[in-house]
Design an enzyme around this catalytic site. Structure first.
Site, mmCIF file in Angstrom:
data_model
loop_
_atom_site.group_PDB
_atom_site.id
_atom_site.type_symbol
_atom_site.label_atom_id
_atom_site.label_comp_id
_atom_site.label_asym_id
_atom_site.label_seq_id
_atom_site.Cartn_x
_atom_site.Cartn_y
_atom_site.Cartn_z
ATOM 1 N N ASP A 1 25.726 40.142 47.010
ATOM 2 C CA ASP A 1 24.793 39.351 46.210
ATOM 3 C C ASP A 1 23.981 38.512 47.191
ATOM 4 O OD1 ASP A 1 23.409 38.239 44.173
ATOM 5 O OD2 ASP A 1 25.082 37.112 43.320
ATOM 6 N N ASP B 1 30.279 42.944 37.737
ATOM 7 C CA ASP B 1 31.126 42.204 38.668
ATOM 8 C C ASP B 1 31.514 40.914 37.974
ATOM 9 O OD1 ASP B 1 28.399 40.752 39.277
ATOM 10 O OD2 ASP B 1 29.973 39.505 40.137
ATOM 11 N N CYS C 1 50.271 49.577 30.711
ATOM 12 C CA CYS C 1 49.604 49.544 32.016
ATOM 13 C C CYS C 1 50.481 50.221 33.070
ATOM 14 C CB CYS C 1 49.329 48.092 32.413
ATOM 15 S SG CYS C 1 48.555 47.912 34.028
ATOM 16 N N CYS D 1 50.045 49.838 36.403
ATOM 17 C CA CYS D 1 49.861 49.228 37.725
ATOM 18 C C CYS D 1 51.201 48.883 38.366
ATOM 19 C CB CYS D 1 48.956 47.998 37.642
ATOM 20 S SG CYS D 1 49.772 46.466 37.163
ATOM 21 N N CYS E 1 53.085 46.001 36.597
ATOM 22 C CA CYS E 1 53.716 46.353 35.319
ATOM 23 C C CYS E 1 54.843 47.359 35.502
ATOM 24 C CB CYS E 1 52.664 46.876 34.344
ATOM 25 S SG CYS E 1 51.582 45.538 33.766
ATOM 26 N N HIS F 1 47.227 42.844 38.696
ATOM 27 C CA HIS F 1 47.243 43.445 37.355
ATOM 28 C C HIS F 1 45.874 43.350 36.689
ATOM 29 C CE1 HIS F 1 48.163 44.348 33.198
ATOM 30 N NE2 HIS F 1 47.549 43.213 32.894
#
Lengths: 383, 383
Positions: free
Chosen positions: B89, B270, B308, B310, B313, B339
Site C-alpha cells: 500500500d 486485505d 475448520c 487448520c 483446530c 486460525h
C-alpha cells in the site's frame, strides 16, 4: 530401567531416559512451559527442534486453570498438545519466591496466590495429588526451598524438612500410583537442598538416596549465588548422588553453565533463559550472547548464528530480526525463542556426541573458550 | 494477462492473478504485514494455510527500517522471507489517518512521523520511488484519502487530486519500470476515491480506467461508515471498473463483508481483522465470531471451529486457548491469528468453488445466514 547409561567420559555421562511418552537422550535440556506452554512456541516446533521433554509447573497450573480442570481434559499432554515426556515442578520454589505470605510449618506451607491473593495450602500430600492430576511423566517432590542468602541453621532446617517431606511425597505418590490414575507411569524425583553449605548438600543427597527414587534433582542453586559457588556445590553434591539414577540440575540453562555441569555429571537441565532472553532480543550464538537490537546488525545479512541449522537461522537475517524488535513485532520474540531453544538443544546434543566419542574435555574447552570470548551482559535465570 | 477470469456467477468472478512470484487464485484475501511481517505468523505458516499474497505498507516501512535499507537487503521478499507475491500500500491512508500534521498541497503531503515526530514529504513520485525500493509485485498509487465523514466539495477535491496523482504515479512508475530495477515486474494499481458520493465514485472509476492500469482498488471505504452505505458505494463503483482487470476492495476483511463484496464483483481484499481480532482473543467461526476468554469455554474440549481444518483446530481445544489468553501467554494471540487467517483464506476459497460451480447465490445466502445468526460485538477494521 528409567535411565540407562550409554557412555561415560570423565565425570560426564551420556544415557537415555525412558518414559511412557518416549525416550529422551541425556544430557537433556528441558524448555520451560510454566503455564502449559513453552512461551511463544508450539509443540510441533519443539518436536522439529529435537526437544525431548518439557517442563510445566504445579504451582502455576494449580492456581490457573486448576489441576482438576487439566485432569478432566485428559492431563497436560492432551491439554497442551504435546505427546512427548513432561516433567512437572512441584512449586516448592514458586511458593517461596513468587507467592505472598508463605508461612511454613512442619505439615506444609500456607501462601497467597501472586495472581489474586487467594489463600492456599500446599503439603507434600496435596502437591502429589496436584501433580497426579496434571499427569506428567516425572513429578518433583515438594521441597522447602530456603531463600538465598541463608544462614547455616536455617539452611539445615530447610534441608531436613525437605528430606522429611520427600518421605511423605514418596508415600503419597506410591499410594496414588498404586491406583494407576493414568495409562502411563508417573515417576517421583527427589530434590536435594542445603543452600551453599557443602556438608548440608552431601547430607541431603545421602538422605534422599535412601528413598531409592528413580531420579534426583539439585535444587536451590542458580538463585543469585556466584557461579564458582554454584560449581562448588555441584562438586560437593554430585558424588553423593546415585550413579545409576538421572541427575537433574534445576533452573540452570545458560550455555556455559550447562557445559560446566555436564562435565561434572549432570544429565538434565531446565531454564527459562532461552525463551525469556529471546523475548528481550538476546540470542545465544556459538560466539556468545548478542542483542539483536544492536545498531551494528541494522544491515547485517547473516543469520543469527551462521553455524546454526534452525529454521530461524535458515531463513532470516540479523537485519530482519533487528527490524522486528525495533518495531515491537511479536514475530521477533517468537523467532528468537525458537532459535535459543534450538541452541540449547543442539548444545546438549553436541555434548552427548563428544561424550560418546570420549572427546568431552577437548570439546568443552574449545566450546567454552569460543563462547565466553565475547563479553556478555549480566543476567539472572529464575522462573 | 495479469488477471485471467475463469468463471462468473452473477456479478461474482473467479480468476487468477499472475505475478512473477506466483499465481494467486481470486477471490483472494491478503493478510496484512504492515511492517514486513504478518503479525505473529511466519511465511512458512502462511504458505501452509494457502495464503497466496500478502500486503505490506510503504508509509510504515519508509519510516522504519527505511525503504533503501530494504532494497539493499534484496527487497521485501528476501527481507521477510516470503517468496510469494507481495502488494505494498502507498501509505496514502496512513499519511492522513496515522501521521501527525499532514498538510496537503497539489504537489504532495508534508507530515510528521507518528513514531518520532520527524518531518517527511510524500509526493506521487517519491512514493513510487519508495515502493520501487521495497520491490513488491503490486504497488498502489499514492492517493488523497479524505477523512470520513467529509462534505461533497472536499470529497470532490480529494477525488480529483487522487486522479491527477494517479497520472503522475503512472508516469513515475513507468519511468522506473523502464529501468527494470528488479528481476521481476512491478505493477501499479490505481485507487478509486469519492467518499460516500456515488457520482464521485463513478467519476473516479472512469477517470482512473482511462490510465489503463493493470488493476484498480476501491479506497476510502470501511473507514467508519455504516455497512449499507459501503455496499451502496460498491454497487455504484464496481460497474464502472474495467471488467477485465482485478478489483481490490481495500481494508475490508470481516467475513460477512467479504462475502457481500464478492457477490458484487470484488476480487481482492486485505484487512488486519484476522490478526488484530486474534490478538484480542476473538476467533472467526462458521457460526459467527466468538471470544475465547468467555467462561463457557473453560471446559470446552471442542476446537474453535469444528469444521475448520487448520493446525490450531486440529490440535487444541477452546479450553486450552482460553487458558492461554487468561494467562497472558503469547501462544494465544499466535494461534488465534493463525486460525483467523486460515478462516479468511478458506472463505475466499469456498467462495471461488461456489462461483465455479455456479452456486454462489445459494452458497453465500447459506453461509451468511449461519454466520450472522450469532450476535457479535461491534468492531472496526482499519490499519
Amino acid at each position: 530401567m528409567h535411565w540407562t547409561p550409554s557412555a561415560r567420559d570423565g565425570a560426564a555421562r551420556a544415557g537415555s531416559l525412558s518414559t511412557d511418552h518416549g525416550v529422551v537422550p541425556t544430557p537433556a535440556f528441558m524448555p520451560v512451559g510454566t503455564q502449559a506452554t513453552v512461551k511463544g512456541l508450539t509443540p510441533g516446533e519443539l518436536e522439529e527442534l529435537g526437544v525431548g521433554i518439557v517442563l510445566a509447573n504445579a504451582y502455576h497450573l494449580h492456581l490457573r486453570p486448576g489441576a482438576e480442570l487439566v485432569r478432566r481434559r485428559g492431563g497436560l499432554h492432551a491439554f497442551m498438545g504435546w505427546n512427548g515426556p513432561i516433567l512437572t515442578d512441584s512449586g516448592g520454589f514458586q511458593v517461596f519466591s513468587l507467592a505472598r505470605l508463605a508461612e511454613v510449618d512442619e505439615e506444609g506451607v500456607t501462601f497467597r496466590s501472586h495472581l489474586d491473593g487467594s489463600l492456599h495450602r500446599f503439603t507434600p500430600e496435596r502437591v502429589m495429588e496436584i501433580e497426579a492430576a496434571l499427569g506428567a511423566d516425572i513429578v518433583m517432590a515438594f521441597d522447602d526451598c530456603a531463600a538465598y542468602p541463608c544462614g547455616a541453621a536455617e539452611a539445615r532446617a530447610a534441608m531436613e524438612r525437605t528430606a522429611r517431606w520427600a518421605e511423605r511425597c514418596a508415600a503419597a505418590h506410591g499410594a496414588i500410583e498404586a491406583e494407576r490414575p493414568w495409562p502411563w507411569r508417573q515417576r517421583l524425583y527427589g530434590i536435594i537442598q542445603g543452600s551453599v553449605y557443602p556438608e548440608l548438600r552431601r547430607e541431603s543427597a545421602r538422605r534422599l538416596a535412601g528413598l531409592d527414587l528413580p531420579g534426583y534433582a539439585i535444587g536451590g542453586l542458580s538463585v543469585g549465588e556466584e557461579k564458582p559457588l554454584m560449581i562448588e556445590m555441584l562438586e560437593a553434591t554430585l558424588p553423593e548422588m546415585p550413579a545409576d539414577k538421572p541427575r537433574y540440575l534445576m533452573g540452570v540453562g545458560f550455555p556455559e553453565d550447562v557445559v560446566a555441569a555436564i562435565a561434572r555429571g549432570v544429565d538434565m537441565f531446565d531454564c527459562v533463559a532461552p525463551t525469556r532472553q529471546g523475548r528481550t532480543g538476546a540470542a545465544f550464538t556459538r560466539d556468545g550472547r548478542v542483542n539483536v537490537e544492536n545498531a551494528r546488525f541494522a544491515e547485517d545479512d547473516q543469520p543469527l548464528d551462521p553455524e546454526c541449522g534452525c529454521a530461524v537461522c535458515s531463513r532470516w537475517s540479523r537485519a530482519y530480526l533487528r527490524h522486528l524488535f525495533k518495531s515491537g513485532e511479536m514475530l521477533g520474540p517468537r523467532l528468537l525463542s525458537h532459535h535459543n531453544v534450538a541452541f540449547l538443544t543442539d548444545l546438549v546434543s553436541e555434548a552427548r556426541a563428544a561424550i560418546e566419542a570420549h572427546d568431552f574435555e577437548r570439546w568443552s574447552a574449545r566450546w567454552t573458550d569460543r563462547y565466553v570470548s565475547t563479553p556478555q551482559p549480566e543476567v539472572s535465570c529464575t522462573i
